[in-house]
Design an enzyme around this catalytic site. Structure first.
Site, PDB file in Angstrom:
ATOM      1  N   GLY A  31       0.798  -1.209   0.000  1.00 25.18           N
ATOM      2  CA  GLY A  31       0.000   0.000   0.000  1.00 25.18           C
ATOM      3  C   GLY A  31       0.830   1.258   0.000  1.00 25.18           C
ATOM      4  N   HIS A  34       2.339   4.732  -5.007  1.00 26.80           N
ATOM      5  CA  HIS A  34       2.928   5.895  -5.678  1.00 26.80           C
ATOM      6  C   HIS A  34       3.175   5.526  -7.143  1.00 26.80           C
ATOM      7  CE1 HIS A  34       6.620   3.601  -5.246  1.00 26.80           C
ATOM      8  NE2 HIS A  34       6.498   3.617  -3.934  1.00 26.80           N
ATOM      9  N   HIS A  37       4.664   2.127  -8.053  1.00 27.17           N
ATOM     10  CA  HIS A  37       3.712   1.016  -8.102  1.00 27.17           C
ATOM     11  C   HIS A  37       2.897   1.046  -9.399  1.00 27.17           C
ATOM     12  CE1 HIS A  37       4.081   1.398  -3.566  1.00 27.17           C
ATOM     13  NE2 HIS A  37       4.381   0.136  -3.773  1.00 27.17           N
ATOM     14  N   GLY A 150       9.593  -4.538  -8.487  1.00 25.56           N
ATOM     15  CA  GLY A 150      10.533  -3.490  -8.855  1.00 25.56           C
ATOM     16  C   GLY A 150      11.969  -3.847  -8.506  1.00 25.56           C
ATOM     17  N   GLU A 151      12.903  -3.352  -9.299  1.00 22.16           N
ATOM     18  CA  GLU A 151      14.311  -3.631  -9.067  1.00 22.16           C
ATOM     19  C   GLU A 151      14.895  -2.810  -7.917  1.00 22.16           C
ATOM     20  OE1 GLU A 151      16.356  -3.158 -12.783  1.00 22.16           O
ATOM     21  OE2 GLU A 151      15.792  -5.178 -13.464  1.00 22.16           O
ATOM     22  N   LYS A 152      14.129  -1.876  -7.350  1.00 26.80           N
ATOM     23  CA  LYS A 152      14.646  -1.167  -6.174  1.00 26.80           C
ATOM     24  C   LYS A 152      14.973  -2.173  -5.079  1.00 26.80           C
ATOM     25  CE  LYS A 152      12.075   1.203  -3.255  1.00 26.80           C
ATOM     26  NZ  LYS A 152      12.481   0.694  -1.903  1.00 26.80           N
ATOM     27  N   ASP A 153      14.112  -3.173  -4.922  1.00 25.62           N
ATOM     28  CA  ASP A 153      14.374  -4.280  -4.003  1.00 25.62           C
ATOM     29  C   ASP A 153      14.968  -5.440  -4.813  1.00 25.62           C
ATOM     30  OD1 ASP A 153      13.121  -3.356  -1.368  1.00 25.62           O
ATOM     31  OD2 ASP A 153      11.505  -3.011  -2.798  1.00 25.62           O
ATOM     32  N   GLN A 156      15.388  -8.777  -3.079  1.00 22.86           N
ATOM     33  CA  GLN A 156      14.078  -9.403  -2.935  1.00 22.86           C
ATOM     34  C   GLN A 156      13.626 -10.027  -4.245  1.00 22.86           C
ATOM     35  OE1 GLN A 156      10.504  -7.600  -0.760  1.00 22.86           O
ATOM     36  NE2 GLN A 156      10.031  -7.105  -2.872  1.00 22.86           N
TER      37      GLN A 156
END
Length: 283
Positions: A31, A34, A37, A150-153, A156
């Protein structure tokens, strides 16, 4: 827009969709949505007839309970934002903790062939057991054809790919480029909690990553790491937790560069009490 709070009702609805020959994409979120997402949702809609967006603040992946309590919960605003993308081809799944975990709010234990011990795993005890638990359960509920992360993580993302491989889950995991603000700061739900002072200085993180990328072409990983650490020591508003240059496959820190491997630089930084992560491809 269809919104489900119950996993059984959602699963039955998805079975009907797939019985009609339609493909299903999935974007799991906690949640506080932004534009980052939304970029995942748009990617999903490009490749599927329907996209399910889950909105669930997962308690088992927080090693800091204060962070769990403070994590923003903005379901109504999230649904309104999703409607700007589509009111007919997006399904929202917003379960309660009980719907996911019943009365047993515990993580499963996972091994991801060592990926879980690097970087975030070394600094956030039990984090990837919590991630593995919730992602596995959500994939089993939604049964998507494709799921988007997303590649930010990036760590993960690699762990979820390994989860799907090891547990033979029939879904294709799609990694999506980091979505950034105009000043370079990686989009994150945590950004909304930054003070004005910290928000103004936070783009320093991405600028430093870009400089590290340039230096990596001619300098060793150790030299680049030492340079980055010096830059953050000169920036009192940001506290560097770690900067690591790692092999993108094993996520192990690089000791000696090889032209046969690919690398990324990973960083975790505290801006006040808000923890921010980012990364950049180096070659």
């Amino acid at each position: 827009m269809r919104k489900f709070l119950n996993k059984i009702e959602l699963s039955h609805h998805i079975d009907e969709i797939k019985a009609n020959g339609k493909s299903v994409g999935f974007v799991p979120t906690m949640g506080a949505l932004h534009n980052g997402h939304l970029s995942l949702v748009n990617k999903g809609l490009d490749q599927n007839d329907i996209v399910v967006v889950s909105i669930f603040v997962n308690p088992t992946q927080f090693d800091n309970q204060e962070d769990l309590v403070k994590y923003p919960r903005t379901l109504d605003a999230d649904v309104t934002l999703l409607k700007t993308v589509s009111d007919t081809t997006i399904i929202v799944y917003a379960p309660t903790v009980e719907d996911i975990y019943g009365n047993n709010i515990l993580s499963q234990s996972f091994t991801f062939e060592g990926l879980e011990h690097e970087m975030e795993g070394a600094f956030r005890d039990g984090h990837f057991d919590g991630v593995g638990t919730i992602v596995k359960r959500l994939l089993e509920i939604v049964k998507p054809d494709y799921a988007y992360f997303g590649e930010k993580d990036f760590q993960q993302l690699q762990i979820i790919k390994k989860l799907v491989e090891l547990h033979h889950i029939p879904v294709k995991i799609i990694g999506c480029a980091i979505h950034r603000a105009e000043d370079g700061l990686a989009m994150s739900s945590r950004n909304a909690r930054l003070t004005e002072v910290h928000r103004n200085i936070a783009p320093f993180i991405y600028r430093t990553l870009n400089s590290a990328n340039e230096k990596f072409g001619t300098k060793s990983a150790q030299n680049v790491t030492e340079w980055v650490e010096k830059q953050f020591k000169r920036q009192p508003l940001l506290e560097l937790e770690y900067f690591i240059i790692a092999d993108t496959t094993t996520l192990k820190p690089v000791k000696r560069k090889s032209t046969k491997k690919t690398y990324r630089a990973f960083v975790a930084v505290y801006a006040g009490d808000i923890r921010l992560i980012d990364n950049i491809a180096l070659n």
